[in-house]
Design a protein around this motif. Sequence first.
Motif, short mmCIF file in Angstrom:
data_model
loop_
_atom_site.label_atom_id
_atom_site.label_comp_id
_atom_site.label_asym_id
_atom_site.label_seq_id
_atom_site.Cartn_x
_atom_site.Cartn_y
_atom_site.Cartn_z
N SER A 17 0.82 -1.21 0.00
CA SER A 17 0.00 0.00 0.00
C SER A 17 0.86 1.26 0.00
O SER A 17 0.54 2.24 -0.69
N ILE A 18 1.96 1.24 0.76
CA ILE A 18 2.84 2.41 0.79
C ILE A 18 3.41 2.68 -0.60
O ILE A 18 3.44 3.83 -1.07
N PHE A 19 3.88 1.62 -1.28
CA PHE A 19 4.42 1.84 -2.61
C PHE A 19 3.33 2.36 -3.55
O PHE A 19 3.59 3.26 -4.36
N SER A 20 2.13 1.80 -3.46
CA SER A 20 1.03 2.27 -4.31
C SER A 20 0.77 3.76 -4.09
O SER A 20 0.59 4.52 -5.04
N MET A 21 0.77 4.18 -2.84
CA MET A 21 0.55 5.59 -2.53
C MET A 21 1.66 6.47 -3.10
O MET A 21 1.41 7.54 -3.65
N LEU A 22 2.90 6.01 -2.97
CA LEU A 22 4.03 6.77 -3.52
C LEU A 22 3.91 6.90 -5.03
O LEU A 22 4.19 7.97 -5.60
N ASP A 45 -6.94 0.81 2.12
CA ASP A 45 -6.33 2.05 2.61
C ASP A 45 -5.91 2.99 1.49
O ASP A 45 -5.94 4.21 1.65
N VAL A 46 -5.56 2.44 0.32
CA VAL A 46 -5.20 3.31 -0.81
C VAL A 46 -6.46 4.00 -1.34
O VAL A 46 -6.46 5.20 -1.60
N LYS A 47 -7.53 3.25 -1.46
CA LYS A 47 -8.81 3.84 -1.88
C LYS A 47 -9.24 4.94 -0.91
O LYS A 47 -9.65 6.02 -1.34
N ALA A 48 -9.12 4.68 0.38
CA ALA A 48 -9.57 5.64 1.38
C ALA A 48 -8.83 6.97 1.27
O ALA A 48 -9.41 8.04 1.48
N ARG A 49 -7.55 6.92 0.92
CA ARG A 49 -6.76 8.15 0.87
C ARG A 49 -7.01 8.94 -0.41
O ARG A 49 -6.90 10.18 -0.41
N TYR A 50 -7.36 8.26 -1.52
CA TYR A 50 -7.39 8.96 -2.81
C TYR A 50 -8.73 8.95 -3.54
O TYR A 50 -8.81 9.47 -4.64
N GLU A 195 -3.51 9.96 10.71
CA GLU A 195 -4.68 10.64 11.26
C GLU A 195 -5.55 11.23 10.16
O GLU A 195 -6.75 11.48 10.37
N TYR A 196 -4.98 11.45 8.97
CA TYR A 196 -5.69 12.13 7.89
C TYR A 196 -5.78 11.19 6.68
O TYR A 196 -5.16 11.40 5.64
N GLN A 197 -6.59 10.13 6.83
CA GLN A 197 -6.69 9.08 5.81
C GLN A 197 -7.23 9.57 4.48
O GLN A 197 -6.89 9.04 3.43
N GLY A 198 -8.08 10.57 4.50
CA GLY A 198 -8.71 11.04 3.27
C GLY A 198 -7.93 12.10 2.52
O GLY A 198 -8.45 12.69 1.57
N GLN A 199 -6.69 12.36 2.92
CA GLN A 199 -5.89 13.40 2.28
C GLN A 199 -4.62 12.81 1.67
O GLN A 199 -3.98 11.94 2.25
N SER A 200 -4.28 13.30 0.48
CA SER A 200 -3.05 12.86 -0.17
C SER A 200 -1.85 13.38 0.60
O SER A 200 -1.95 14.34 1.37
N PHE A 201 -0.70 12.75 0.38
CA PHE A 201 0.53 13.24 1.00
C PHE A 201 0.82 14.67 0.55
O PHE A 201 1.26 15.50 1.34
N ALA A 202 0.58 14.94 -0.75
CA ALA A 202 0.86 16.28 -1.27
C ALA A 202 0.04 17.34 -0.55
O ALA A 202 0.54 18.42 -0.22
N SER A 203 -1.23 17.03 -0.28
CA SER A 203 -2.08 18.01 0.41
C SER A 203 -1.61 18.24 1.84
O SER A 203 -1.79 19.33 2.40
#
Length: 238
Positions: A17-22, A45-50, A195-203
């Motif tokens: 999941s971490i690699f997918s998010m990156l 978890d990837v779906k939840a964030r993006y 803590e902020y599952q619904g936000q991208s790393f960039a945001s």
Amino acid sequence: MKHLVISHGDKGGVGKSIFSMLAVEFGIFSGRNVAIVEGDTKIGDVKARYEDVVSVLSVNLDKSGNDAENAIATLFSHLEALQSDFVVMNLPANSHKAIDAYAEIIAPVAQELGLQICVAWMIGRESSSATLANESAICQLADRKMAVVNRHESDFDRDYYWFTAPQYREEWIASGGLTGEIPELASRVGARVKEYQGQSFASLTGPESPLFIVERQIIKHWLQKSWQGSVIPLLQGE
């Protein structure tokens, strides 16, 4: 260039999941038309964030036999209609039952869609992880493949068979494989990100981020190092 980035590994807790998010973050940063295939529907978890940021297809890929074939048919029908140029596929544990078993269907379909297959194999400490990587059909048919160590999960334990048993690494490299790693993110900052599952790393690094400035900068630095150590070489074959 259009890419299908597959985060594989066939083990739980190795960093798929971490690699997918990156990869998603890099695609967004690069201005690509990003789509996510969330194959791990139990955790998601990837779906939840993006899901509010890019197109997300949720398809259960923890299947075998006819169920797996139907899932793959559904998935690639959607991808053909979507016409994204950067697809990130987050796989669940045991996904070899679908992805590797039907690699000879997936590879030519991806080719016809103009998608280069780039597989990140997230490796575990066990020798079976290295063996499975070298036996993976989708790795064998991929345009590019990389064995990736997720240092965040490793607790700085370098006792991976890829490094301690040279024959595994040599076999992988001889077959055209690359090696890379994702550096550890400071645990305090990692906890804040969760803590902020619904936000991208960039945001979370931007001016409207709820994080402290120093935390934003740590995430930016980690993203850059992670892209340079894994995502960019996998996409560019360097």
